[in-house]
Write a protein that holds these residues in place. Structure first.
Motif, PDB file in Angstrom:
ATOM      1  N   ASN A 173      57.087  -7.404-109.768  1.00  0.00           N
ATOM      2  CA  ASN A 173      56.133  -6.763-108.860  1.00  0.00           C
ATOM      3  C   ASN A 173      56.561  -5.362-108.434  1.00  0.00           C
ATOM      4  O   ASN A 173      56.423  -4.979-107.272  1.00  0.00           O
ATOM      5  N   TYR A 174      57.095  -4.639-109.383  1.00  0.00           N
ATOM      6  CA  TYR A 174      57.383  -3.218-109.217  1.00  0.00           C
ATOM      7  C   TYR A 174      56.943  -2.572-110.524  1.00  0.00           C
ATOM      8  O   TYR A 174      57.596  -2.765-111.560  1.00  0.00           O
ATOM      9  N   PRO A 175      55.801  -1.869-110.518  1.00  0.00           N
ATOM     10  CA  PRO A 175      55.173  -1.423-111.764  1.00  0.00           C
ATOM     11  C   PRO A 175      56.103  -0.714-112.758  1.00  0.00           C
ATOM     12  O   PRO A 175      56.040  -0.994-113.954  1.00  0.00           O
ATOM     13  N   GLN A 176      56.946   0.177-112.290  1.00  0.00           N
ATOM     14  CA  GLN A 176      57.816   0.905-113.213  1.00  0.00           C
ATOM     15  C   GLN A 176      58.747  -0.052-113.955  1.00  0.00           C
ATOM     16  O   GLN A 176      58.936   0.066-115.164  1.00  0.00           O
ATOM     17  N   LEU A 177      59.321  -1.005-113.246  1.00  0.00           N
ATOM     18  CA  LEU A 177      60.205  -1.978-113.886  1.00  0.00           C
ATOM     19  C   LEU A 177      59.411  -2.938-114.772  1.00  0.00           C
ATOM     20  O   LEU A 177      59.830  -3.230-115.906  1.00  0.00           O
ATOM     21  N   ASP A 178      58.277  -3.407-114.276  1.00  0.00           N
ATOM     22  CA  ASP A 178      57.471  -4.340-115.071  1.00  0.00           C
ATOM     23  C   ASP A 178      56.995  -3.693-116.375  1.00  0.00           C
ATOM     24  O   ASP A 178      57.017  -4.327-117.427  1.00  0.00           O
TER      25      ASP A 178
END
Length: 131
Positions: A13-18
């Motif tokens: 639930n962290y777009p950059q990591l996902d």
């Protein structure tokens, strides 16, 4: 059958990591599907390059936000990247079976555990910091 099945458990639930994790999973699965030696070697090199950039991004985020578990998380990145680079040398010398075994037997389990523990903690920290 994919080597890593994307599930909600892999979402932090962290777009950059996902987004980066989705790319990693897609690349691992593409490697798992290839039967051609030269293609495997090329994709394995891409995996090393991708993973290095992936880890560098996470390392920068940890440092910028003073993440409390930075040393442990970066240590894990260093260890896994070291393994990848050792296998990359073997793969480059034509020892593709060693690389295949690593990608199939070690990376999926490591990725699931790393994401569920270290990356999910980092994502929670980043959300808390509003980054």
């Amino acid at each position: 059958m994919p080597l890593i099945e994307w599930t909600d458990q892999l979402t932090v639930n962290y777009p950059q990591l996902d987004d980066t994790h989705h790319d990693f999973v897609a690349l691992v699965n593409k490697i798992g599907e290839t039967t051609d030696k030269a293609t495997f070697q090329q994709l394995f090199n891409e995996l090393v390059t991708h993973t290095e950039a992936h880890f560098n991004t996470e390392n920068q985020l940890m440092q910028q936000t003073q993440f409390s578990a930075t040393a442990e998380h970066q240590g894990e990145h260093h260890r896994v990247l070291g393994e990848l680079k050792q296998f990359q040398k073997r793969v480059a010398r034509g020892m593709v079976d060693f690389g295949r075994a690593y990608v199939k037997e070690r990376l999926p389990e490591w990725f699931a555990l790393h994401t569920a523990t270290m990356d999910s903690a980092l994502a929670a920290h980043l959300r808390q910091k509003g980054v």
